[in-house]
Design a protein around this motif. Structure first.
Motif, PDB file in Angstrom:
ATOM      1  N   SER A   1      13.000  57.660  45.191  1.00  0.00           N
ATOM      2  CA  SER A   1      13.443  56.182  45.331  1.00  0.00           C
ATOM      3  C   SER A   1      14.804  55.935  45.439  1.00  0.00           C
ATOM      4  CB  SER A   1      12.719  55.722  44.081  1.00  0.00           C
ATOM      5  OG  SER A   1      13.251  54.148  43.848  1.00  0.00           O
TER       6      SER A   1
ATOM      7  N   GLU B   1      16.135  53.580  42.859  1.00  0.00           N
ATOM      8  CA  GLU B   1      16.270  54.112  41.376  1.00  0.00           C
ATOM      9  C   GLU B   1      17.444  55.157  41.502  1.00  0.00           C
ATOM     10  OE1 GLU B   1      15.736  55.822  37.426  1.00  0.00           O
ATOM     11  OE2 GLU B   1      15.490  53.822  38.689  1.00  0.00           O
TER      12      GLU B   1
ATOM     13  N   ARG C   1      20.520  52.682  41.270  1.00  0.00           N
ATOM     14  CA  ARG C   1      20.469  51.980  39.743  1.00  0.00           C
ATOM     15  C   ARG C   1      21.056  53.009  38.963  1.00  0.00           C
ATOM     16  NH1 ARG C   1      18.274  52.194  35.042  1.00  0.00           N
ATOM     17  NH2 ARG C   1      17.334  54.045  35.244  1.00  0.00           N
TER      18      ARG C   1
ATOM     19  N   ASN D   1      15.359  51.222  31.762  1.00  0.00           N
ATOM     20  CA  ASN D   1      15.128  50.271  32.782  1.00  0.00           C
ATOM     21  C   ASN D   1      16.429  49.334  33.063  1.00  0.00           C
ATOM     22  OD1 ASN D   1      12.670  51.321  33.225  1.00  0.00           O
ATOM     23  ND2 ASN D   1      11.867  50.049  31.734  1.00  0.00           N
TER      24      ASN D   1
ATOM     25  N   GLU E   1      19.552  47.224  34.555  1.00  0.00           N
ATOM     26  CA  GLU E   1      19.815  46.907  35.950  1.00  0.00           C
ATOM     27  C   GLU E   1      21.191  46.142  35.969  1.00  0.00           C
ATOM     28  OE1 GLU E   1      18.126  47.109  38.759  1.00  0.00           O
ATOM     29  OE2 GLU E   1      16.258  47.904  37.598  1.00  0.00           O
TER      30      GLU E   1
END
Length: 88
Positions: free
Chosen positions: A60, A63, A66, A80, A82
């Protein structure tokens, strides 16, 4: 929406001798191929993040970006996290 990294402003490399994949532990010697490894290395040469995927598993880009943004915060990012969210 377009996926992918877009323009790449850094040099790309090839590992024809398999030296790099061997050094990073992702080479399957018997088959002469490498698993899909991602290594984020800081300017001091320290590996800050690594993930290795089996040949059958896709990766990904979102990902990866991120995680890179999280590392660049210099803070502790929750699960998780962001960009723009609070750090711990």
């Amino acid at each position: 929406m377009q996926a992918g990294l877009g323009a790449v402003n850094f040099p790309m490399a090839s590992d024809m001798t398999k030296e790099v994949s061997r050094d990073y532990g992702v080479l399957i010697e018997e088959e002469g191929i490498a698993l899909r490894g991602l290594f984020i290395i800081d300017p001091e040469g320290i590996i800050r993040y690594l993930t290795v995927h089996d040949l059958d598993v896709g990766r990904s880009v979102d990902e990866t970006l991120r995680v890179l943004k999280a590392l660049q915060t210099g803070g502790l990012c929750p699960i998780n996290w962001e960009e723009g969210e609070d750090l711990l």
